[in-house]
Design a protein around this motif. Structure first.
Motif, short mmCIF file in Angstrom:
data_model
loop_
_atom_site.label_atom_id
_atom_site.label_comp_id
_atom_site.label_asym_id
_atom_site.label_seq_id
_atom_site.Cartn_x
_atom_site.Cartn_y
_atom_site.Cartn_z
N ARG A 286 0.85 -1.19 0.00
CA ARG A 286 0.00 0.00 0.00
C ARG A 286 0.88 1.24 0.00
N PHE A 287 0.32 2.33 -0.48
CA PHE A 287 1.02 3.60 -0.50
C PHE A 287 0.28 4.59 0.40
N PRO A 288 0.94 5.67 0.83
CA PRO A 288 0.28 6.60 1.74
C PRO A 288 -1.05 7.13 1.21
N GLY B 283 19.89 12.60 1.45
CA GLY B 283 19.43 11.75 2.54
C GLY B 283 17.92 11.66 2.68
N TRP B 284 17.15 12.20 1.72
CA TRP B 284 15.70 12.04 1.76
C TRP B 284 15.35 10.61 1.40
N VAL B 285 14.51 9.98 2.22
CA VAL B 285 14.18 8.56 2.05
C VAL B 285 12.74 8.40 1.60
N ARG B 286 12.53 7.58 0.59
CA ARG B 286 11.21 7.17 0.14
C ARG B 286 11.22 5.64 0.04
N PHE B 287 10.14 4.98 0.49
CA PHE B 287 10.16 3.52 0.47
C PHE B 287 8.78 2.93 0.36
N MET B 288 8.75 1.61 0.11
CA MET B 288 7.52 0.84 0.14
C MET B 288 7.85 -0.54 0.69
N LEU B 289 6.84 -1.23 1.21
CA LEU B 289 6.97 -2.63 1.63
C LEU B 289 6.22 -3.47 0.62
N LEU C 145 4.86 8.05 -1.63
CA LEU C 145 5.64 6.95 -1.09
C LEU C 145 5.82 7.16 0.41
N TRP C 146 6.16 6.08 1.11
CA TRP C 146 6.35 6.18 2.55
C TRP C 146 7.64 6.93 2.87
N SER C 147 7.59 7.66 3.98
CA SER C 147 8.74 8.43 4.45
C SER C 147 8.66 8.48 5.97
N ARG C 148 9.66 9.08 6.58
CA ARG C 148 9.63 9.25 8.02
C ARG C 148 8.36 9.99 8.45
N ARG C 149 7.99 11.02 7.71
CA ARG C 149 6.83 11.84 8.06
C ARG C 149 5.53 11.04 7.97
#
Length: 209
Positions: free
Chosen positions: A44-46, A148-154, A55-59
């Motif tokens: 799933r995405f935000p 260092g900006w992070v974007r991710f998915m599971l 995409l998922w991020s720390r925020r």
């Protein structure tokens, strides 16, 4: 919530073993809470969950935890989550196995500067990490910018997910350049790379480069 996950470092001698699960393996300390969060994020995405991001991020992880569990998650705690899942900024040399190190150093000196000059926005560095103790098998696919900006998915998908790449393209539509480490062989890349995305393979002995 900030202490529900641990990192278990594993030794790996070859590119794929190093890149998938070798860089960080997650062992939930409180299985129910940790696994519920994994299940919520997986595939799933935000914006699927009415959160304002592609995409998922720390925020967005912090926003989801607060909304779902009523627990405010600080930026530092959210960063610990990402680090426990193997999502951390890494130098190019850290993305290579010992056999590829010299090739990566040469590539960084001779090839990468032209990529950085051509890119209309910051290049991303993409890879994946296996979450252990999770069923079905789940990978964290992440892209980290040079700042260092992070974007991710599971995901449970084995190949490099094309939708993940599509969602890296900024709203401006500018072309995004992505350096892909040895987490995937090139045959596992999408047959058709999404519009607005240019992929660059990091040297890898597994790829014969």
């Amino acid at each position: 919530m900030g202490a529900v996950l641990d990192v278990r470092r594993q030794t790996a001698n070859w590119c794929r073993r190093y890149s998938i699960g070798g860089d960080g393996a997650v062992v939930p300390r409180r299985p129910h809470g940790a696994l519920r969060l994994v299940e919520t994020l997986r595939d799933r995405f935000p914006d699927d969950l009415d959160l304002d991001d592609r995409l998922w991020s720390r925020r967005t992880v912090a926003a989801l935890v607060e909304r779902s569990y009523g627990i405010p998650l600080s930026a530092a705690a959210a960063t610990r989550y990402l680090r426990a899942w193997g999502i951390t900024p890494r130098e190019p040399i850290d993305r290579a196995c010992a056999l590829c190190a010299e090739a990566v150093v040469r590539w960084q000196a001779t090839v990468y500067p032209s990529i950085a000059r051509t890119a209309q926005s910051e290049p991303y560095w993409a890879g994946r990490t296996r979450l252990h103790g999770v069923t079905p098998a789940t990978d964290v696919v992440s892209a980290v910018s040079t700042r260092g900006w992070v974007r991710f998915m599971l995901t449970t998908e084995a190949g490099l997910p094309p939708e993940f790449l599509t969602r890296l393209v900024p709203p401006s539509g500018r072309t995004v350049h992505v350096v892909v480490d040895a987490s995937w062989a090139t045959v596992d890349w999408p047959r058709r790379v999404p519009d607005g995305v240019v992929l660059h393979p990091l040297p890898s002995c597994e790829r014969g480069r």
